[in-house]
Structure formats: C-alpha cells, structure tokens
Design an enzyme around this catalytic site. Structure first.
Site, mmCIF file in Angstrom:
data_model
loop_
_atom_site.group_PDB
_atom_site.id
_atom_site.type_symbol
_atom_site.label_atom_id
_atom_site.label_comp_id
_atom_site.label_asym_id
_atom_site.label_seq_id
_atom_site.Cartn_x
_atom_site.Cartn_y
_atom_site.Cartn_z
ATOM 1 N N HIS A 208 -2.625 -1.437 6.809
ATOM 2 C CA HIS A 208 -3.560 -1.378 5.686
ATOM 3 C C HIS A 208 -3.689 -2.787 5.118
ATOM 4 O O HIS A 208 -2.754 -3.588 5.187
ATOM 5 C CB HIS A 208 -2.995 -0.413 4.633
ATOM 6 C CG HIS A 208 -3.916 -0.080 3.508
ATOM 7 N ND1 HIS A 208 -4.133 -0.940 2.457
ATOM 8 C CD2 HIS A 208 -4.649 1.031 3.246
ATOM 9 C CE1 HIS A 208 -4.965 -0.375 1.591
ATOM 10 N NE2 HIS A 208 -5.302 0.816 2.058
ATOM 11 N N ASP B 158 6.003 0.123 4.771
ATOM 12 C CA ASP B 158 4.939 0.707 3.962
ATOM 13 C C ASP B 158 4.923 2.196 4.263
ATOM 14 O O ASP B 158 4.430 2.630 5.300
ATOM 15 C CB ASP B 158 3.593 0.067 4.290
ATOM 16 C CG ASP B 158 2.435 0.712 3.540
ATOM 17 O OD1 ASP B 158 2.676 1.632 2.734
ATOM 18 O OD2 ASP B 158 1.282 0.295 3.763
ATOM 19 N N LYS C 13 -0.716 9.965 -3.508
ATOM 20 C CA LYS C 13 -0.850 10.570 -2.179
ATOM 21 C C LYS C 13 0.164 11.692 -1.952
ATOM 22 O O LYS C 13 0.141 12.341 -0.904
ATOM 23 C CB LYS C 13 -0.690 9.498 -1.094
ATOM 24 C CG LYS C 13 -1.740 8.397 -1.133
ATOM 25 C CD LYS C 13 -1.548 7.407 0.004
ATOM 26 C CE LYS C 13 -2.393 6.157 -0.168
ATOM 27 N NZ LYS C 13 -3.829 6.424 -0.102
ATOM 28 N N CYS D 184 -9.746 0.378 4.789
ATOM 29 C CA CYS D 184 -8.873 -0.759 4.448
ATOM 30 C C CYS D 184 -7.995 -1.151 5.634
ATOM 31 O O CYS D 184 -6.830 -1.538 5.468
ATOM 32 C CB CYS D 184 -8.024 -0.456 3.222
ATOM 33 S SG CYS D 184 -8.970 -0.192 1.717
#
Length: 419
Positions: free
Chosen positions: A134, A211, A237, A377
């Site tokens: 990302h 991440d 999320k 992204c």
C-alpha cells in the site's frame, strides 16, 4: 450457483450490523468493500454512545470520578487490544489514528544522528519493502531515504501475485536496517508468510515491520509468533471506528525511539530550557487521544473475539474459494493475484475485458453492489500486472454466498451493457 458455508451462522452475525438492512438504489445493500472500511456492529455503536453518555472526560489528567472512569476504560481497551494481537504488555501498544500514522511514527525514529544504532540511517544503508505494498508503506520510506541518503529496495512479485523471495539473501543484507512488509495485500489478497524474511533479517541485524492492516481484522495474529519488531493496524477495518489504530512495538525499541509529536501528556518534566519524556506508550500519544474511539475499538475486539478469529478466517477462506469458482464463470474476467484460496485473504481484484473499472463500479452500484474501483493505493502493483486499475470485491465476517452471487449477476449485466 448456490452454496452453504458450514458451522458459521452468518445470518446471526449480519443481524448485529444495522447498515446491512438498508437499500441502495432500491435494491438490498451488497457491501463488498470491507478492505477499505468495515461496517460496525451494534455492540460497537452502543459502546461509543455509552461512553459519551456515561463517562465522557479527558484521560490521565483528573482525579474526579468521570476522569478516572474514562482513563480506566481507555487503558482497559489498550489491554484488550494488546492481548488480541498476542502481546502480554499493554504498554507495547501505541494508539495512533490509523496504520499510516503508525508506520510514519516508526519512520520518524530513523535518522543519521539517532542515538540508538538500531535507528541510525544514512548513505550506504538500505530499507527493504515490496512491490505489493500500500502507498502508506512506500511513501514514508521514500521520504526517509530522501532525508538520510539511504537506499530503498524491494521484493518483486511472481506472476501468481506472491512475493518473489528468490533473491532474499542478496536483498536483505548487512546494509539493511529495516524490512517493512505487508502481511496481507489489500489488492492481491496474498497472505505473506514472513518467517523466512524475519529469519534473514535476524541474521543481518535488521528490524522488521509488518503492515497488518488487512490481517488483524481477518485472521489470528500473534506478534510473538511472528517474531517481528513492529506491527501496524487500524481500527476502522476491524469493526471499530475511524480515527483509531495502533502501533505495536517491542518495548525496548519503543523506549529507544524519540517522540513523534510534542505536547501535553507525553512529557515527564518541562522547563523553559529542556524537557524529558514519559515512558512508552505515553511518549507517543501527545495531546488528547481518541478516547471514545479507543473504547469502541476495545468493544470491537470483544466482538471479534466472541465470534473467534479462527472461525472468521475459515468463513472467509470458504467464501473466497466459492467466489473464485463463480467468478471463473464470467467470460473475459481476469483475477489479479492468487487463483486459489490457499495463502490468500478475502480480497479479490479483477479486470473485466477492456471495460474500465469505473464503469464496472457504476453499474454494480445501480444493482446495490458496493465494490472499490481504482488502483487501491497500490499503483506499483497495478503496474506490475499491466493494468491501470481494477475492480475489487472484499469480504468480511458478514459476507454471504448470496452476495457473491449478486456480484456475479451484476458483472453479467456489465457485460451485457457493454456488449
């Protein structure tokens, strides 16, 4: 085509999410954009309201009853979240507003003049990422390399959408100071087994950051088992509110890192000449934090834990297997990423003939089907697979096979509209 997913009461789960009962363009809502943000269960919405209605006050500042209750709720949420990701130390969890801020916080610790050699970075040093990241796990490291003169390197991708680790020993070497890798790709759905990367990083003395924006919400995550040094995640999320996320870091590393922002609450003492700083995690939480959001994220963790992350993961794995099968019946549809449910999450990006994803998304929206279109992204990933953009359907604990069928019907309508 119909299917039934065993041992998982998805209808009972869906009943907890008020928004799923609404209509979009006169049709039942089919929400297939959970990789962008998840919907929120009533239990989380209730926790947010209850905090504001019952014990709204600032934290770590007052001895009055409301202040004490708010602080206990805030720190209680931190403890829940730490346990949820496998940490035994709540003080290893720093509240941030999202994963992006968490990654930037770690990036801020590196400099040519860093007091701790683990964070000293300059010309000749290297940071390693991957081509599937990302933008939030690309730009901070590009900016850091620009500031310090360090070099940014990256793992490539195989045609199947997996990390190409064939040059691992060459890429992660004695010059590497940090490896920052996505755990689950937000565009390919790939689940990365980072064990070999972590082992190699340990051999050369590099730090490892993960991440975990797309893994913490969807599968069991244990920071101890993973063996990484830092892990970033975001609340919105994982059934929580927006504006709240977190950085988990090994305490000895957090202790060595400089503050990210200056202000109230992150200090030990302040004089006009100099200041000293609080211990982690307070050192990184300047100003009034997102208190109610943290409490509601704690409620989200309770909710997910009550269902069970293993059960959620299995539900999504079965659902993804089903989705890949039925999407294969749509002519001219190309899935970008792994073609099987093994080693992938419930995010499927695809191209449909030469129809622009924006057109696909608009027609699906008219059918009540909400998907994401664009480069997500992750523009370098799109470039790697020769597409300017994709349509992305992403699933979560409340997604059903009927909704996948609605997606397929919508795609057939797209093909009919465009001949």
């Amino acid at each position: 085509m119909t299917a039934t997913l065993p041992t998982y009461d998805v209808q009972a789960v869906r009943a907890d999410f008020p928004i799923l009962s609404r209509l979009v363009n006169g049709r039942p809502l089919v929400y297939l954009d959970s990789a962008a943000t998840s919907q929120k269960p009533r239990q989380v919405l209730d926790a947010l309201r209850a905090h504001y209605e019952g014990c709204n006050a600032n934290v770590s500042r007052s001895v009055h009853t409301l202040g004490t209750e708010a602080t206990e709720a805030f720190e209680g949420a931190r403890a829940k979240i730490a346990a949820f990701i496998g940490s035994t130390r709540p003080d290893e969890v720093v509240f941030t507003k999202n994963s992006t801020e968490a990654i930037n916080l770690v990036g801020h610790a590196f400099s040519e003049r860093a007091g701790d050699p683990r964070f000293r970075l300059g010309p000749g040093d290297e940071i390693v990422i991957s081509e599937m990241e990302h933008h939030s796990n690309i730009l901070p490291w590009q900016l850091l390399c620009e500031r310090t003169g360090a070099t940014l390197r990256w793992f490539g991708l195989t045609d199947e959408g997996r990390l190409d680790e064939s040059n691992l020993d060459e890429l992660v070497n004695e010059r590497t100071k940090l490896v920052s890798i996505v755990h689950v790709s937000n565009i390919l759905g790939t689940v990365n087994d980072v064990s070999a990367i972590v082992a190699r990083a340990r051999q050369v003395g590099a730090l490892v950051m993960l991440d975990a924006s797309q893994s913490v919400p969807h599968l069991p995550v244990d920071v101890t088992a993973l063996g990484v040094d830092f892990l970033a995640f975001t609340g919105h999320k994982m059934c929580g509110p927006t504006g709240i996320g977190g950085l988990w870091g090994r305490y000895d590393l957090l202790l060595a890192m400089p503050p990210f922002l200056g202000g109230g609450s992150m200090i030990e003492t302040v004089t006009m000449q100099r200041s000293t700083y609080a211990l982690p995690p307070m050192k990184f939480e300047a100003g009034t934090p997102p208190i109610a959001e943290a409490v509601a994220l704690g409620a989200a963790v309770d909710y997910l834990s009550g269902i069970g992350m293993d059960a959620i993961h299995e539900h999504e794995k079965d659902l993804t297997e089903y989705a890949l099968k039925v999407l294969a019946t749509v002519p001219d549809l190309r899935v970008i990423g792994p073609q099987t449910a093994e080693g992938r999450g419930g995010t499927i990006s695809f191209a449909l003939a030469d129809i622009h994803p924006h057109d696909v998304g608009q027609i699906l929206d008219a059918e009540g089907v909400q998907v994401r279109v664009g480069h997500h992204c992750a523009r370098p990933t799109c470039a790697r697979f020769g597409v300017p953009a994709t349509t992305r359907a992403s699933f979560y604990l409340y997604t059903t096979t009927d909704e996948v069928d609605a997606l397929v019907r919508g795609l057939q309508r797209v093909r009919k509209v465009f001949g």
